[in-house]
Design a protein around this motif. Structure first.
Motif, PDB file in Angstrom:
ATOM      1  N   ASP A 163      49.574   9.902  78.352  1.00 31.51           N
ATOM      2  CA  ASP A 163      49.371   9.415  76.990  1.00 31.51           C
ATOM      3  C   ASP A 163      48.270  10.175  76.265  1.00 31.51           C
ATOM      4  OD1 ASP A 163      47.493   8.330  78.771  1.00 31.51           O
ATOM      5  OD2 ASP A 163      47.103   6.629  77.432  1.00 31.51           O
ATOM      6  N   LEU A 164      47.467  10.964  76.982  1.00 29.08           N
ATOM      7  CA  LEU A 164      46.404  11.744  76.349  1.00 29.08           C
ATOM      8  C   LEU A 164      46.908  13.071  75.791  1.00 29.08           C
ATOM      9  CD1 LEU A 164      43.492  11.190  78.901  1.00 29.08           C
ATOM     10  CD2 LEU A 164      43.822  10.090  76.683  1.00 29.08           C
ATOM     11  N   VAL A 165      48.119  13.437  76.152  1.00 26.75           N
ATOM     12  CA  VAL A 165      48.653  14.726  75.697  1.00 26.75           C
ATOM     13  C   VAL A 165      49.002  14.673  74.213  1.00 26.75           C
ATOM     14  CG1 VAL A 165      50.500  16.416  75.979  1.00 26.75           C
ATOM     15  CG2 VAL A 165      49.477  15.313  78.002  1.00 26.75           C
ATOM     16  N   GLY A 166      49.615  13.609  73.786  1.00 28.15           N
ATOM     17  CA  GLY A 166      49.966  13.479  72.375  1.00 28.15           C
ATOM     18  C   GLY A 166      51.124  14.386  71.982  1.00 28.15           C
ATOM     19  N   ASP A 167      51.360  14.454  70.675  1.00 25.24           N
ATOM     20  CA  ASP A 167      52.423  15.312  70.160  1.00 25.24           C
ATOM     21  C   ASP A 167      52.030  16.774  70.296  1.00 25.24           C
ATOM     22  OD1 ASP A 167      53.884  13.065  69.432  1.00 25.24           O
ATOM     23  OD2 ASP A 167      53.000  13.002  67.412  1.00 25.24           O
ATOM     24  N   LEU A 168      52.981  17.592  70.711  1.00 24.37           N
ATOM     25  CA  LEU A 168      52.685  19.013  70.860  1.00 24.37           C
ATOM     26  C   LEU A 168      52.537  19.658  69.481  1.00 24.37           C
ATOM     27  CD1 LEU A 168      55.080  20.051  73.760  1.00 24.37           C
ATOM     28  CD2 LEU A 168      52.721  19.252  73.869  1.00 24.37           C
ATOM     29  N   PRO A 169      51.518  20.503  69.299  1.00 29.72           N
ATOM     30  CA  PRO A 169      51.324  21.134  67.991  1.00 29.72           C
ATOM     31  C   PRO A 169      52.396  22.188  67.715  1.00 29.72           C
ATOM     32  CG  PRO A 169      49.810  22.066  69.594  1.00 29.72           C
ATOM     33  CD  PRO A 169      50.499  20.923  70.278  1.00 29.72           C
ATOM     34  N   ILE A 170      52.645  22.420  66.457  1.00 31.49           N
ATOM     35  CA  ILE A 170      53.533  23.522  66.062  1.00 31.49           C
ATOM     36  C   ILE A 170      52.786  24.828  66.312  1.00 31.49           C
ATOM     37  CG2 ILE A 170      54.739  24.610  64.136  1.00 31.49           C
ATOM     38  CD1 ILE A 170      55.015  21.824  62.895  1.00 31.49           C
ATOM     39  N   LEU A 171      53.399  25.736  67.050  1.00 30.62           N
ATOM     40  CA  LEU A 171      52.731  26.988  67.389  1.00 30.62           C
ATOM     41  C   LEU A 171      52.529  27.839  66.136  1.00 30.62           C
ATOM     42  CD1 LEU A 171      54.489  27.936  70.754  1.00 30.62           C
ATOM     43  CD2 LEU A 171      52.357  26.683  70.392  1.00 30.62           C
ATOM     44  N   GLN A 172      51.342  28.429  66.055  1.00 34.05           N
ATOM     45  CA  GLN A 172      50.984  29.281  64.928  1.00 34.05           C
ATOM     46  C   GLN A 172      50.532  30.643  65.451  1.00 34.05           C
ATOM     47  OE1 GLN A 172      48.377  27.099  61.984  1.00 34.05           O
ATOM     48  NE2 GLN A 172      48.211  25.666  63.701  1.00 34.05           N
ATOM     49  N   ASP A 173      50.583  31.635  64.602  1.00 34.58           N
ATOM     50  CA  ASP A 173      50.112  32.964  64.968  1.00 34.58           C
ATOM     51  C   ASP A 173      48.814  33.267  64.234  1.00 34.58           C
ATOM     52  OD1 ASP A 173      52.196  33.708  66.752  1.00 34.58           O
ATOM     53  OD2 ASP A 173      53.512  34.038  65.036  1.00 34.58           O
ATOM     54  N   PHE A 174      47.811  33.760  64.988  1.00 36.90           N
ATOM     55  CA  PHE A 174      46.531  34.144  64.412  1.00 36.90           C
ATOM     56  C   PHE A 174      46.236  35.593  64.812  1.00 36.90           C
ATOM     57  CE2 PHE A 174      46.252  29.556  65.361  1.00 36.90           C
ATOM     58  CZ  PHE A 174      46.009  29.064  64.084  1.00 36.90           C
ATOM     59  N   ASP A 175      45.680  36.345  63.878  1.00 36.90           N
ATOM     60  CA  ASP A 175      45.360  37.741  64.163  1.00 36.90           C
ATOM     61  C   ASP A 175      44.164  37.874  65.101  1.00 36.90           C
ATOM     62  OD1 ASP A 175      47.415  38.629  62.532  1.00 36.90           O
ATOM     63  OD2 ASP A 175      46.139  38.695  60.739  1.00 36.90           O
ATOM     64  N   ALA A 176      43.245  36.917  65.028  1.00 36.76           N
ATOM     65  CA  ALA A 176      42.027  36.990  65.831  1.00 36.76           C
ATOM     66  C   ALA A 176      41.442  35.597  65.951  1.00 36.76           C
ATOM     67  CB  ALA A 176      41.015  37.933  65.169  1.00 36.76           C
ATOM     68  N   PRO A 177      40.603  35.361  66.968  1.00 34.57           N
ATOM     69  CA  PRO A 177      39.917  34.071  67.050  1.00 34.57           C
ATOM     70  C   PRO A 177      39.034  33.865  65.820  1.00 34.57           C
ATOM     71  CG  PRO A 177      39.627  35.344  69.066  1.00 34.57           C
ATOM     72  CD  PRO A 177      40.221  36.269  68.064  1.00 34.57           C
ATOM     73  N   GLN A 178      39.025  32.662  65.283  1.00 35.05           N
ATOM     74  CA  GLN A 178      38.206  32.417  64.096  1.00 35.05           C
ATOM     75  C   GLN A 178      37.843  30.944  63.991  1.00 35.05           C
ATOM     76  OE1 GLN A 178      40.632  32.634  60.330  1.00 35.05           O
ATOM     77  NE2 GLN A 178      42.235  33.358  61.730  1.00 35.05           N
ATOM     78  N   LEU A 179      36.718  30.691  63.348  1.00 34.00           N
ATOM     79  CA  LEU A 179      36.282  29.317  63.111  1.00 34.00           C
ATOM     80  C   LEU A 179      36.965  28.808  61.858  1.00 34.00           C
ATOM     81  CD1 LEU A 179      34.434  26.960  63.893  1.00 34.00           C
ATOM     82  CD2 LEU A 179      32.638  28.012  62.479  1.00 34.00           C
ATOM     83  N   ILE A 180      37.776  27.769  62.004  1.00 33.26           N
ATOM     84  CA  ILE A 180      38.531  27.207  60.898  1.00 33.26           C
ATOM     85  C   ILE A 180      37.713  26.167  60.141  1.00 33.26           C
ATOM     86  CG2 ILE A 180      40.612  25.939  60.245  1.00 33.26           C
ATOM     87  CD1 ILE A 180      41.174  28.761  61.208  1.00 33.26           C
ATOM     88  N   ASP A 181      36.972  25.338  60.893  1.00 29.50           N
ATOM     89  CA  ASP A 181      36.167  24.291  60.267  1.00 29.50           C
ATOM     90  C   ASP A 181      35.072  23.876  61.234  1.00 29.50           C
ATOM     91  OD1 ASP A 181      35.303  22.523  58.372  1.00 29.50           O
ATOM     92  OD2 ASP A 181      36.997  21.140  58.534  1.00 29.50           O
ATOM     93  N   ARG A 182      34.085  23.175  60.694  1.00 29.29           N
ATOM     94  CA  ARG A 182      32.926  22.756  61.489  1.00 29.29           C
ATOM     95  C   ARG A 182      32.339  21.519  60.823  1.00 29.29           C
ATOM     96  NH1 ARG A 182      27.828  26.906  62.264  1.00 29.29           N
ATOM     97  NH2 ARG A 182      26.392  25.520  63.415  1.00 29.29           N
ATOM     98  N   ILE A 183      32.373  20.394  61.530  1.00 32.17           N
ATOM     99  CA  ILE A 183      31.938  19.139  60.916  1.00 32.17           C
ATOM    100  C   ILE A 183      31.026  18.373  61.882  1.00 32.17           C
ATOM    101  CG2 ILE A 183      34.031  18.952  59.505  1.00 32.17           C
ATOM    102  CD1 ILE A 183      35.065  16.888  61.537  1.00 32.17           C
ATOM    103  N   PRO A 184      30.191  17.464  61.365  1.00 29.48           N
ATOM    104  CA  PRO A 184      29.429  16.587  62.254  1.00 29.48           C
ATOM    105  C   PRO A 184      30.385  15.700  63.040  1.00 29.48           C
ATOM    106  CG  PRO A 184      28.546  16.542  60.025  1.00 29.48           C
ATOM    107  CD  PRO A 184      29.855  17.247  59.939  1.00 29.48           C
ATOM    108  N   ASP A 185      30.075  15.479  64.323  1.00 31.30           N
ATOM    109  CA  ASP A 185      30.940  14.650  65.154  1.00 31.30           C
ATOM    110  C   ASP A 185      30.390  13.229  65.229  1.00 31.30           C
ATOM    111  OD1 ASP A 185      33.144  14.118  66.679  1.00 31.30           O
ATOM    112  OD2 ASP A 185      32.782  15.690  68.142  1.00 31.30           O
ATOM    113  N   GLU A 186      31.066  12.367  65.947  1.00 29.71           N
ATOM    114  CA  GLU A 186      30.670  10.965  66.016  1.00 29.71           C
ATOM    115  C   GLU A 186      29.373  10.744  66.781  1.00 29.71           C
ATOM    116  OE1 GLU A 186      33.167   8.604  68.928  1.00 29.71           O
ATOM    117  OE2 GLU A 186      34.374  10.424  68.822  1.00 29.71           O
ATOM    118  N   ASP A 187      29.043  11.646  67.709  1.00 34.93           N
ATOM    119  CA  ASP A 187      27.813  11.525  68.479  1.00 34.93           C
ATOM    120  C   ASP A 187      26.671  12.233  67.770  1.00 34.93           C
ATOM    121  OD1 ASP A 187      28.618  10.328  71.270  1.00 34.93           O
ATOM    122  OD2 ASP A 187      30.173  11.778  70.761  1.00 34.93           O
ATOM    123  N   PRO A 188      25.478  11.656  67.741  1.00 35.37           N
ATOM    124  CA  PRO A 188      24.340  12.282  67.065  1.00 35.37           C
ATOM    125  C   PRO A 188      24.033  13.663  67.637  1.00 35.37           C
ATOM    126  CG  PRO A 188      23.842  10.001  67.647  1.00 35.37           C
ATOM    127  CD  PRO A 188      25.140  10.343  68.308  1.00 35.37           C
ATOM    128  N   GLY A 189      23.809  14.621  66.739  1.00 40.52           N
ATOM    129  CA  GLY A 189      23.462  15.964  67.164  1.00 40.52           C
ATOM    130  C   GLY A 189      24.613  16.805  67.651  1.00 40.52           C
TER     131      GLY A 189
END
Length: 362
Positions: free
Chosen positions: A51-77
């Motif tokens: 049940d932890l696997v969830g729905d499989l994502p739609i495969l995407q193609d990326f030219d290189a590793p990259q940071l898409i987003d960066r947000i504060p998480d639920e845990d402090p720091g």
């Protein structure tokens, strides 16, 4: 004490009488050997974490590793980074705890989770990681959403769990993103990888394979063989726990790829690698009984089986290293204790103290 707690304690004492007996180790090894020889049996291992696997994502193609987003998480720091992975063909979520003083260069500790490897790392839930970072100047990187993956590059995509290319992601793609100065982490050039249980197995294997990339490794209650009786049994159990097909990892049976992944049989890549290994012998103590009060009844015997397998595999790895003339490893084989988070916070601290000073010198 409530009647339920008292009943749990009595159950724990009964489990101790059974699993601490002299015949238990022989019976467990024999049972595991029989199970793995019978696909009709091991393919019916219950998928406890499917049940932890969830729905499989739609495969995407990326030219290189990259940071898409960066947000504060639920845990402090803690921050959540969304990293595009060309190898995985999806965006991978990583929890990051930046070093406490951004003006001082810090090492990076890539810390891998156990078999469930959910969206919130077990190191944050139960692994006392906040205490660790409070007393150590280090950036901690916690990959998430890798249940049952072994942190390996699978030979084939699996219809249940999708595409796993964790070795490539962890040894190359993620490093490029984390160490990009534009993202603001003050990196001192030293990388340590570690983990517990499935994460320990993955960390040690990745460190041995990429020993020019990582400068030290910490393995806590891991199983480092893919081909021994206990090692293959534990590996099959991990993969089946998410309802995946073990043949999709290295191919059917004990293939050359499975043999190549067996660090306990061939630890040459660890020859110059600072390493700390911990495992307990699976003997139930009063402490183990107490920490399992209120938990589902299957967890204590499961924790015994997992730790006995980890202990045997750790001993196998250490003995092979010693036969090959390696004596630099720091090893803690604990008398008493089962497979439980209660041990890993302290062992992570001990591992870091053993490994990082040596890693700096590499």
């Amino acid at each position: 004490m409530t009647d339920t707690a008292e009943a749990d304690k009595e159950y724990g004492k009964m489990m101790a009488r059974i699993f601490n007996s002299k015949i238990a180790d022989f019976a467990i090894s024999t049972s595991i050997a029989l199970v793995q020889k019978t696909p009709a049996v091991w393919r019916r291992i219950p998928p406890l974490y499917a049940d932890l696997v969830g729905d499989l994502p739609i495969l995407q193609d990326f030219d290189a590793p990259q940071l898409i987003d960066r947000i504060p998480d639920e845990d402090p720091g803690v921050e959540r980074w969304y990293v595009a992975s060309p190898a995985m063909r999806r965006v991978v979520e990583v929890q990051v705890i930046p070093a406490k003083d951004p003006d001082i260069p810090a090492p990076m500790l890539y810390l891998l989770d156990g078999v469930s490897a959910p969206a919130r790392s077990g190191w944050l839930r139960e692994g006392q990681i906040q205490d660790f970072v409070a007393s150590n100047h280090v950036t901690v990187v916690l990959p998430t959403q890798a249940p049952g993956s072994l942190y390996e590059d699978w030979l084939r995509d699996d219809p249940k769990v999708g595409r796993h290319k964790w070795d490539t992601f962890l040894s190359s793609e993620l490093l490029q993103v984390m160490e990009d100065a534009a993202h603001g982490l003050n990196f001192n050039g030293r990388r340590v990888i570690g983990g517990l249980s499935m994460g320990a197995s993955g960390a040690v294997r990745i460190a041995a394979k990429h020993n020019e990339t990582f400068h030290g490794v910490i393995g806590l209650s891991g199983c480092y063989s893919t081909t021994s009786i206990m090692g293959r049994g534990m590996t099959l159990a991990i993969i089946r726990s998410v309802d995946a097909d073990p043949d999709n990892v290295w191919g059917p049976g004990i293939t050359p790829a499975a043999l190549a992944a067996d660090v306990a049989a061939n630890p040459e890549g660890l020859r110059h690698m600072p390493i700390y290994l911990f495992a307990a012998n699976g003997r139930i103590t009063e402490h183990d009984i107490n920490i399992h009060v209120g938990q589902p009844r299957h967890e204590l015997p499961g924790a015994v089986l997992l730790e006995k397998a980890s202990f045997k595999s750790t001993v196998e790895l250490v003995r092979t290293m010693e036969r090959m003339g390696m004596h630099h490893q720091v090893v803690h084989l604990q008398r008493g204790g089962v497979h439980a988070w209660a041990y890993y916070g302290e062992q992570l601290r001990k591992g870091w103290e053993a490994v990082y000073p040596a890693a700096v010198k590499r």
